[in-house]
Design a protein around this motif. Structure first.
Motif, PDB file in Angstrom:
ATOM      1  N   ILE A  40      -5.501  -3.703  13.425  1.00  0.00           N
ATOM      2  CA  ILE A  40      -6.693  -4.531  13.275  1.00  0.00           C
ATOM      3  C   ILE A  40      -7.240  -4.274  11.882  1.00  0.00           C
ATOM      4  N   CYS A  41      -7.222  -5.277  11.021  1.00  0.00           N
ATOM      5  CA  CYS A  41      -7.487  -5.048   9.600  1.00  0.00           C
ATOM      6  C   CYS A  41      -8.563  -5.995   9.075  1.00  0.00           C
ATOM      7  N   ILE A  42      -9.466  -5.434   8.262  1.00  0.00           N
ATOM      8  CA  ILE A  42     -10.542  -6.193   7.621  1.00  0.00           C
ATOM      9  C   ILE A  42     -10.222  -6.330   6.140  1.00  0.00           C
ATOM     10  N   GLY A  64      -4.856   2.006  12.984  1.00  0.00           N
ATOM     11  CA  GLY A  64      -5.456   1.406  14.165  1.00  0.00           C
ATOM     12  C   GLY A  64      -6.505   0.389  13.764  1.00  0.00           C
ATOM     13  N   PHE A  65      -7.656   0.884  13.280  1.00  0.00           N
ATOM     14  CA  PHE A  65      -8.664   0.012  12.677  1.00  0.00           C
ATOM     15  C   PHE A  65      -8.672   0.300  11.191  1.00  0.00           C
ATOM     16  N   VAL A  66      -8.563  -0.762  10.372  1.00  0.00           N
ATOM     17  CA  VAL A  66      -8.336  -0.604   8.932  1.00  0.00           C
ATOM     18  C   VAL A  66      -9.277  -1.499   8.150  1.00  0.00           C
ATOM     19  N   VAL A  67      -9.817  -0.974   7.068  1.00  0.00           N
ATOM     20  CA  VAL A  67     -10.533  -1.776   6.080  1.00  0.00           C
ATOM     21  C   VAL A  67      -9.798  -1.646   4.753  1.00  0.00           C
ATOM     22  N   GLY A  68      -9.367  -2.760   4.169  1.00  0.00           N
ATOM     23  CA  GLY A  68      -8.683  -2.740   2.884  1.00  0.00           C
ATOM     24  C   GLY A  68      -7.187  -3.002   3.028  1.00  0.00           C
ATOM     25  N   PHE A  70      -9.725   3.620   5.909  1.00  0.00           N
ATOM     26  CA  PHE A  70     -10.374   2.880   4.830  1.00  0.00           C
ATOM     27  C   PHE A  70      -9.555   3.116   3.561  1.00  0.00           C
ATOM     28  N   LYS A  71      -9.080   2.049   2.919  1.00  0.00           N
ATOM     29  CA  LYS A  71      -8.198   2.207   1.767  1.00  0.00           C
ATOM     30  C   LYS A  71      -8.576   1.233   0.670  1.00  0.00           C
ATOM     31  N   THR A  72      -8.547   1.721  -0.558  1.00  0.00           N
ATOM     32  CA  THR A  72      -8.785   0.886  -1.724  1.00  0.00           C
ATOM     33  C   THR A  72      -8.230   1.605  -2.934  1.00  0.00           C
ATOM     34  N   THR A  73      -8.447   1.035  -4.115  1.00  0.00           N
ATOM     35  CA  THR A  73      -7.991   1.674  -5.341  1.00  0.00           C
ATOM     36  C   THR A  73      -8.778   1.107  -6.528  1.00  0.00           C
ATOM     37  N   ARG A  74      -8.736   1.789  -7.626  1.00  0.00           N
ATOM     38  CA  ARG A  74      -9.360   1.262  -8.842  1.00  0.00           C
ATOM     39  C   ARG A  74      -8.798  -0.123  -9.152  1.00  0.00           C
ATOM     40  N   GLY A  75      -9.684  -1.008  -9.567  1.00  0.00           N
ATOM     41  CA  GLY A  75      -9.282  -2.383  -9.856  1.00  0.00           C
ATOM     42  C   GLY A  75      -9.668  -3.362  -8.764  1.00  0.00           C
TER      43      GLY A  75
END
Length: 540
Positions: free
Chosen positions: A288-290, A321-325, A351-356
Motif C-alpha cells: 500500500i503506497c502513497i 507494508g504501508f509505504v510513503v514515497g 517512509f522513503k525519499t532522497t535529495r532532489g
C-alpha cells in the motif's frame, strides 16, 4: 438524475484526536444491467471480447448508466475504457483475462513513477470520469507474464529453464530474461519512455514491451469504488489512482508473483479523500503506497496525496507494508493507518525519499499494527533511498558526520508522524531513522512499541524523536544508537541483557534524554563518542 452519490461520514477519532475525512461513495443505477453476452461476448477461451465489452459500456452510458455484467466464465479481452456512471461487475466464477498479445495495447501518453511518459495502454483505464466502479467476486488477470522481465536469482532452476524454453531473450550477463528484444533494448536506455528524455511514439514503439502498463489506471476521476474483486498478475503497478478524489477500495485482493518487478499493490498518487479497507495484498513490490509525483515534475504539479484512511488491511508479501514515497514531491498529509497486518514484508512501515525529490510529508497517524517476519526494518524513515549509503565505507566506532548540502525546493521533509501500538515478532532492525544533515527527520512520536529484532533502534540526523513505552528485544550488543541527532527522548524502554543501552555519537548530538528506564540489564548504560559533549545525555 439517475445517478446520485451518498456520503460516507466517518466521525470516529484517531490516536491523536484527529477527525477522519469524509469519503463520498458511488451509487449505482440498479435499473440498468447490460450483460456482455448480449453484445456478442464469448467465454470460449479464444475470442477476444474487447469490442463486445466496450459496446456494452457504450449502451449502458447511452441509457444513463448502470451495470455492465461479466457473467461466470473465462473471458479474454484487450484494454477496457470505463465511462462515467458505469459499474463493471465481475461475477463470482468469472475470470476477465486480459490478452497476452501486446499488440492489443497501443502506446499512450500517461504518467509513470511521477513523470510524464509514453507507456502501453492499461488493461483497465478511466480518465475524467465520475461515479465509476469495479465490483463483484470475480478475478481480473493482467497477463503480466507477457511484459515483465525476470531475474534468474529470483526463480528456481526449473523455472528459469522453462522461461528460456518459452522464448524471449536474456541480457548479455545471462542473468535476466526479457519477453522480447524490444523489452531488452529498453532496459539499456536512460529513463525509457519519459517524454522529457526525448521519447516520442516512434521511439517508444522500438521498446514497447519494456513500457509495461499499470493494470488499473484511474486518472482525474471522482467517486470511484473498487470492491470485492481479485486483481492479479499486473504488468507493472496493479492499482494506480492518479489525481482522483473520493476513492474507496474495499474488500479487494491484489496478487502478484513475489518476484514481479514494479509489482506494487496500490499506488495512490496525488489523490484526495481515499478509503482503503478490509483488503489483502500479496505482491512483488510495495503493498500500500502513497505517492505524489517525482522531482521537478512532481513539484510543478504540486498536488499532494491527502485525507487518506487505510484500515483493516493485510500485506502478506512486498517490499513494504504501508509505504510513503519515494515519489512524494507533491507532498503527503493527513493520512490515517490503523488495524493492519504486515506479514513477511521486507519492511513494515516505510517512509522513503532522497535529495532532489522535495515535498513535505506530514501529519501521518498510524496505530494498531501487527507485523511478523520482517526482512528489514519494522519501522523505517530513510532519506537516502536508492542512494549510496554515505557511511557504509566506515567501520570504526565513531562514523564521521554527513556533510551538509544547501536547502532548496528539492530538499524533502518528513515530519509530524505519530505511531503507536505496534507489535513486531521478528525483524532485522526494529526502528531506523536516517535524515539529512540539512533537513533532519522531525517530530516522530512512537508509543507502545514491542519489537523483537536483531538490531534495535538507530537514529541518524533526527530531531525531536521520541520513543515511549517500548520493548526492544534485540540481539545486538547495543540497543539504541543515536548519531548527530537532537531532542531524542527514550522513555520507559525495556530490553534484553545487553552490553550497551544507549550509544551516542556525532558532534551534533544534543539533548538526548533517557527517562524511566532501568539500566541494570546493560553492562554500560550510556556510551558517548569522542566528539559528543559530556552533557549531551540526561537521565531521570
Amino acid at each position: 438524475m439517475l445517478f446520485t452519490f451518498a456520503l460516507l461520514l466517518i466521525a470516529s477519532l484517531t490516536c491523536e484526536g484527529q477527525q477522519l475525512p469524509e469519503i463520498q461513495q458511488v451509487s449505482v443505477n440498479k435499473a440498468n444491467t447490460f450483460n456482455i453476452k448480449d453484445f456478442g461476448a464469448k467465454a470460449d477461451g479464444h475470442t477476444v471480447n474487447t469490442k463486445a465489452i466496450q459496446d456494452a459500456i457504450a449502451a449502458c452510458t447511452k441509457a444513463g448508466g448502470g451495470t455492465v455484467l461479466v457473467p461466470k466464465g473465462f473471458w479474454i479481452t484487450g484494454p477496457i475504457k470505463l465511462n462515467s456512471n458505469i459499474n463493471l461487475h465481475i461475477s463470482e466464477g468469472a475470470v476477465l483475462q486480459f490478452s497476452s498479445n501486446t499488440d492489443h495495447y497501443p502506446l499512450v501518453k500517461t504518467n509513470w513513477e511521477g513523470l510524464d511518459a509514453i507507456r502501453a495502454h492499461s488493461p483497465i483505464y478511466a480518465v475524467d470520469a465520475e461515479n465509476i466502479s469495479i465490483t463483484g467476486k470475480g478475478i481480473l488477470d493482467g497477463a503480466g507474464q507477457a511484459w515483465r522481465p525476470v531475474k534468474k536469482n529470483k526463480v528456481t532452476p526449473p523455472e528459469w529453464s522453462q522461461l528460456i524454453k518459452s522464448g524471449g531473450v536474456t541480457n548479455e550477463q545471462k542473468d535476466t530474461w526479457y519477453p522480447t528484444e524490444r523489452a531488452l533494448k529498453g532496459s539499456t536506455m536512460k529513463r525509457p519512455g519519459v517524454i522529457a528524455e526525448g521519447f516520442d511514439f516512434e521511439k517508444a514503439e522500438s521498446i514497447k514491451e519494456f513500457l509495461r502498463p499499470n493494470m488499473v489506471s484511474i486518472i482525474n476521476c471522482k467517486r470511484v469504488l473498487l470492491e470485492g474483486v481479485t486483481f492479479q498478475n499486473s504488468p507493472a503497478w496493479c492499482l494506480h489512482p492518479l489525481l482522483t478524489q473520493h476513492l474507496t477500495i474495499r474488500n479487494v485482493t491484489v496478487r502478484n508473483p513475489w518476484n514481479a518487478q514494479n509489482g506494487d499493490g496500490v499506488d495512490v498518487e496525488s489523490c484526495r479523500y481515499v478509503l482503503i479497507e478490509n483488503s489483502m495484498f500479496d505482491v512483488g513490490d510495495d503493498g500500500i503506497c502513497i505517492k505524489s509525483g517525482r522531482d521537478e515534475e512532481g513539484r510543478k504539479r504540486g498536488v499532494p496525496t491527502e485525507d487518506v484512511i487505510v484500515r483493516n488491511c493485510t500485506v502478506f508479501h512486498g517490499h513494504g507494508g504501508f509505504v510513503v514515497g519515494s515519489e512524494m514531491s507533491g507532498g503527503a498529509r493527513n493520512i490515517f493507518v490503523s488495524d493492519c497486518n504486515f506479514l513477511g514484508t521486507d519492511i513494515g512501515i516505510r517512509f522513503k525519499t532522497t535529495r532532489g525529490r522535495g515535498g513535505i510529508v506530514e501529519k501521518i497517524y498510524i496505530n494498531n499494527i501487527n507485523m511478523n517476519n520482517i526482512g528489514g526494518a519494522a519501522i523505517l524513515f530513510d532519506m537516502y533511498y536508492m542512494a549510496k549509503d554515505p557511511l557504509a565505507v566506515f567501520s570504526g566506532e565513531d562514523k564521521p558526520s554527513i556533510a551538509f548540502e544547501p536547502v532548496s525546493e528539492a530538499t524533502p521533509q518528513f515530519k509530524d508522524v505519530f505511531i503507536k501500538d505496534v507489535v513486531c515478532n521478528g525483524a532485522e532492525t526494529g526502528i531506523f531513522v536516517r535524515g539529512l544533515p540539512e533537513m533532519n527527520i522531525k517530530n516522530i512520536q512512537m508509543e507502545n512499541i514491542f519489537i523483537q529484532s536483531q538490531k534495535g533502534f538507530e537514529c541518524i540526523e533526527g530531531s525531536d524523536i521520541s520513543l515511549k513505552n517500548a520493548i526492544l528485544y534485540c540481539d545486538d550488543k547495543t540497543v539504541v544508537n543515536v548519531q548527530d541527532s537532537k531532542g531524542v527522548v527514550l522513555d520507559n524502554i525495556q530490553y534484553k541483557p545487553s552490553d550497551v543501552l544507549l550509544k551516542v555519537t556525532g558532534s551534533r548530538s544534543a539533548n538526548i534524554r533517557l527517562l524511566n528506564t532501568d539500566a541494570k540489564q546493560a553492562t554500560k548504560e550510556v556510551v558517548l563518542g569522542t566528539n559528543v559533549q559530556a552533557n549531551a545525555v540526561s537521565k531521570k
